[in-house]
Design a protein around this motif. Structure first.
Motif: not given
Length: 247
Positions: A1-23
């Motif tokens: 199952m692929l990690v869903p993409r999200t629309k991120a607007t802050s550093f925390e959200e962007v890094i959290a999304n990137c970390t999740e995709r990486r995991a």
């Protein structure tokens, strides 16, 4: 199952999304496991590979000149299956996390600098002559509020809640230093300027402080800051009856 993409607007959200995709890449058998996160790592969600990449990106002689553009191209044109289910994909997310950590360091430095400049000139305005040399570093005397404004704009557009709040305040106090209407990237102007009520337009125009467009920009950046978790921005919106998306 692929990690869903999200629309991120802050550093925390962007890094959290990137970390999740990486995991997500680690769930597949063809991706080698990496070392555990370093306890002394200056950034969250990183390991020795990311830390090493970050040290490379900090060096202007080693850092690719088109780093962020190239990462955007990869994210846009490489199939999601490759990014999320392969060793190459994990390498991309490693580089992405390091690049985001580097960008965050730069923005933090800009915020510190902009804060110093702003405080210096606010203090200087309270003196009939320049403030005492022991009050602020003398090199700040060669700066202007315009310099701080430019730094606030850059950091705010990059997703800093603190910078977004300070940019809104600068629009309130010194709109002449700023562009007519600076907005967050990918925002919808129609929605932003529709939030200005006729009542507030009239009251602010009578006071001679802000025109309706500037007032809308103030609320826009306060809402951006509030959405990023800035308490002062949330209080501002509550106190001014503008609690919209910033919850």
């Amino acid at each position: 199952m692929l990690v869903p993409r999200t629309k991120a607007t802050s550093f925390e959200e962007v890094i959290a999304n990137c970390t999740e995709r990486r995991a997500g890449t680690m769930r597949f058998k063809n991706v080698a496991k990496t070392p555990s996160p370093s306890p002394n790592s200056p950034t969250f969600g990183t390991d020795e590979v990311v830390d090493t990449l970050l040290s490379i990106f900090r060096d202007p002689e080693l850092r690719p000149r088109t780093l962020f553009r190239d990462l955007q191209y990869i994210a846009a044109f490489v199939p999601a299956a490759t990014l999320d289910q392969s060793a190459r994909g994990k390498a991309f997310w490693d580089a992405g996390l390091a690049a985001l950590a580097f960008k965050q360091e730069l923005c933090d430095a800009m915020i510190v600098r902009a804060t110093e400049i702003t405080k210096y000139h606010i203090l200087a305005s309270s003196f009939s002559s320049p403030p005492p040399s022991n009050t602020q570093p003398t090199e700040l005397a060669h700066t202007t509020l315009q310099d701080a404004a430019e730094l606030w704009i850059i950091a705010a557009k990059e997703g800093s809640a603190t910078a977004a709040r300070e940019l809104a305040l600068l629009y309130l106090t010194h709109p002449d230093l700023l562009p007519r209407a600076t907005l967050q990237p990918f925002s919808k102007p129609k929605e932003i300027f529709r939030t200005v009520s006729a009542k507030k337009e009239g009251s602010m125009a009578e006071e001679g402080r802000l025109d309706p467009v500037t007032f809308a920009v103030v609320f826009h950046w306060m809402e951006v800051a509030a959405n990023g978790g800035d308490k002062d921005a949330r209080d501002f919106l509550r106190n001014n009856g503008g609690w919209g998306i910033g919850k």
